[in-house]
Design an enzyme around this catalytic site. Structure first.
Site, PDB file in Angstrom:
ATOM      1  NE  ARG A  28      -2.682   0.534   3.503  1.00 51.10           N
ATOM      2  CZ  ARG A  28      -1.902   0.602   4.590  1.00 51.10           C
ATOM      3  NH1 ARG A  28      -1.049   1.599   4.752  1.00 51.10           N
ATOM      4  NH2 ARG A  28      -1.981  -0.330   5.503  1.00 51.10           N
ATOM      5  CE1 TYR A  37     -16.301  11.154 -15.841  1.00 50.90           C
ATOM      6  CE2 TYR A  37     -14.993  11.155 -13.839  1.00 50.90           C
ATOM      7  CZ  TYR A  37     -15.860  10.520 -14.692  1.00 50.90           C
ATOM      8  OH  TYR A  37     -16.295   9.256 -14.413  1.00 50.90           O
ATOM      9  CE  LYS A  83     -10.856   8.227 -18.301  1.00 49.20           C
ATOM     10  NZ  LYS A  83     -11.805   7.163 -18.086  1.00 49.20           N
ATOM     11  CG  ASP A 142      -8.117  16.263 -15.199  1.00 49.92           C
ATOM     12  OD1 ASP A 142      -7.457  15.643 -16.056  1.00 49.92           O
ATOM     13  OD2 ASP A 142      -9.093  15.759 -14.613  1.00 49.92           O
TER      14      ASP A 142
HETATM   15  O1  P1T Z   1     -12.048   7.228 -14.154  1.00 53.25           O
HETATM   16  P1  P1T Z   1     -10.864   7.687 -13.363  1.00 53.25           P
HETATM   17  O2  P1T Z   1      -9.587   7.008 -13.694  1.00 53.25           O
HETATM   18  O3  P1T Z   1     -11.140   7.728 -11.888  1.00 53.25           O
HETATM   19  O4  P1T Z   1     -10.589   9.227 -13.802  1.00 53.25           O
HETATM   20  C1  P1T Z   1     -11.473  10.266 -13.537  1.00 53.25           C
HETATM   21  C2  P1T Z   1     -11.328  11.368 -14.560  1.00 53.25           C
HETATM   22  C3  P1T Z   1     -10.590  12.500 -14.218  1.00 53.25           C
HETATM   23  N1  P1T Z   1     -10.414  13.514 -15.085  1.00 53.25           N
HETATM   24  C4  P1T Z   1     -10.947  13.472 -16.323  1.00 53.25           C
HETATM   25  C5  P1T Z   1     -10.734  14.627 -17.256  1.00 53.25           C
HETATM   26  C6  P1T Z   1     -11.674  12.363 -16.750  1.00 53.25           C
HETATM   27  O5  P1T Z   1     -12.175  12.351 -17.979  1.00 53.25           O
HETATM   28  C7  P1T Z   1     -11.882  11.277 -15.841  1.00 53.25           C
HETATM   29  C8  P1T Z   1     -12.689  10.082 -16.206  1.00 53.25           C
HETATM   30  N2  P1T Z   1     -13.512  10.270 -17.330  1.00 53.25           N
HETATM   31  C9  P1T Z   1     -14.351   9.345 -17.867  1.00 53.25           C
HETATM   32  C10 P1T Z   1     -14.518   8.109 -17.376  1.00 53.25           C
HETATM   33  C11 P1T Z   1     -15.087   9.796 -19.069  1.00 53.25           C
HETATM   34  O6  P1T Z   1     -15.640   8.961 -19.818  1.00 53.25           O
HETATM   35  O7  P1T Z   1     -15.106  11.011 -19.316  1.00 53.25           O
END
Ligand code: P1T
Length: 393
Positions: free
Chosen positions: A58, A110, A207, A182
């Site tokens: 962890r 998001y 992503k 971000d």
């Molecule tokens: O899904 P996660 O790894 O927890 O990430 C969150 C997140 C943070 N910032 C941006 C700009 C994002 O697009 C996302 C996650 N977005 C999607 C799942 C989506 O389909 O837009």
């Protein structure tokens, strides 16, 4: 307590060289060219407190350390902390500030970020959402609201609005506010916010960075030693650490970041031009198009435009649903940034947690469609969209 840093020093200039070699050094014990997955929860100590730098997974893990070194180099950062998801990285950043802090956030983010801030951390901090592309409004809001943190997505999800990172960080520094960017939509390949004055860069590794839709992860890159140590301790205390296997998948995926991003962008430009001419399309938003309101700024602060496009279909939600369900190359799914093309309806899917009135006040209407253009052959991508429009007509 902090993870041991590798003793290998790099001086690589190019992003592909960094993506392939930083953290990608051969295994010292066996010479294996690909790093092992340290699928372990704990580490043996010779006497209590005497170990090789790792105590418990962890806290830290050698596979994760490699990924952190690689991602830090790609964002020109001193430090990187990898977490179990993008949202868990955001959660840690919320804990970096003392309770009762003011956080100024872009008005188009998001849906999960909006939900995290307005339904979880609203109990701890005060949030104000503003259009950060409007610098005059931003300056006034900073003066009145006195934020401890300014949170921007640029380009935004899903409206692809571009905020001037340098201008925002200059304003933020005057009031000693931290700027978090971000950078998920651009990846470190097309944009490096720390170079423009940001304090923290955040990524959903799920992503573009991983790029293969087979792992979930998040990361924060930063230069400040004290904030890094605090975030590291928060991760250890709260526990949102990424698993060694997921870290390994991202370490593998990121190696092809450059060729994937170039192809995403090439295909997206073709798709954006095609959509712009289509009679069933009301408006296309893509930072690479001259028609994008911040095209000049996009060219200035980004080295490319990535693979995300949004457009407004002429017609109601029924027509949109018909279009979305009839595609074959594009899969109807949340998420983005994988090699395969994805399509979705933000109002019903990724941004459904934003109240309709709030959504519509910023222009996120039901007929908005978001594309994550993949790296398939462009003729198949365009033929698929054409068939979808015909089916929806
Ligand atoms: O899904 P996660 O790894 O927890 O990430 C969150 C997140 C943070 N910032 C941006 C700009 C994002 O697009 C996302 C996650 N977005 C999607 C799942 C989506 O389909 O837009």
């Amino acid at each position: 307590m902090l993870p041991p840093k590798s003793k290998i020093k790099h001086n690589f200039k190019g992003k592909s060289t960094k993506a392939i070699h930083v953290g990608g050094h051969p295994d010292a014990e066996t010479g294996a060219i690909m790093p092992p997955i340290y699928q372990t929860s704990t580490y043996v100590q010779t006497t209590p407190g005497v170990h090789k730098g790792y105590e418990y997974s962890r806290t830290h893990n050698p596979t994760r350390t490699r990924l952190e070194e690689c991602l830090a180099s790609l964002e020109n950062a001193k430090h990187c902390l990898v977490t179990a998801s993008g949202l868990s990285a955001e959660m840690l950043l919320m804990h970096l500030l003392p309770a009762g802090s003011n956080i100024l956030c872009g008005d188009d983010v998001y849906g999960g970020t909006y939900r995290l801030f307005t339904t979880v951390f609203h109990k701890m901090h005060n949030f104000k959402f503003v259009d950060t592309t409007n610098l005059k409004l931003l300056e006034k809001t900073i003066k009145d609201f006195k934020p401890a943190m300014i949170w921007i997505e640029t380009p935004t999800n899903p409206l692809l609005k571009i905020t001037d990172i340098k201008a925002v960080t200059t304003m933020a520094k005057k009031v000693k506010a931290l700027t978090v960017v971000d950078n998920t939509f651009m990846s470190p390949y097309f944009q490096n916010p720390l170079d423009l004055g940001a304090d923290v860069v955040l990524h959903s590794l799920t992503k573009y960075i991983n790029g293969h839709s087979d792992s979930v992860g998040g990361a924060m890159m930063l230069n400040d030693d004290k904030n890094y140590e605090t975030l590291f301790k928060l991760q250890n205390s709260i526990g949102p650490s990424q698993s060694p296997f997921d870290a390994w998948l991202v370490l593998r995926g990121v190696k092809t970041l450059k060729i994937r991003m170039e192809q995403h962008q090439k295909n997206a430009m073709e798709v954006a031009k095609y959509l712009e001419k289509h009679p069933m399309v009301d408006r296309v938003i893509y930072p690479g198009l001259k028609s994008h309101p911040q095209h000049a700024l996009a060219k200035k602060q980004m080295s490319g435009f990535s693979g995300m496009i949004t457009f407004f279909l002429k017609g109601d939600i029924k027509k949109c649903n018909k279009f979305l369900s009839s595609l074959k190359v594009f899969s109807l799914a949340e998420s983005l940034g994988g090699v395969e093309s994805l399509i979705e309806s933000p109002a019903i899917m990724t941004h459904a947690s934003i109240p309709k009135a709030v959504r519509e006040s910023i222009g996120l209407t039901d007929n908005l469609i978001r594309l994550s253009v993949g790296i398939e052959d462009i003729e198949d991508i365009l033929a698929d969209l054409e068939a979808g429009f015909k089916a929806a007509k």
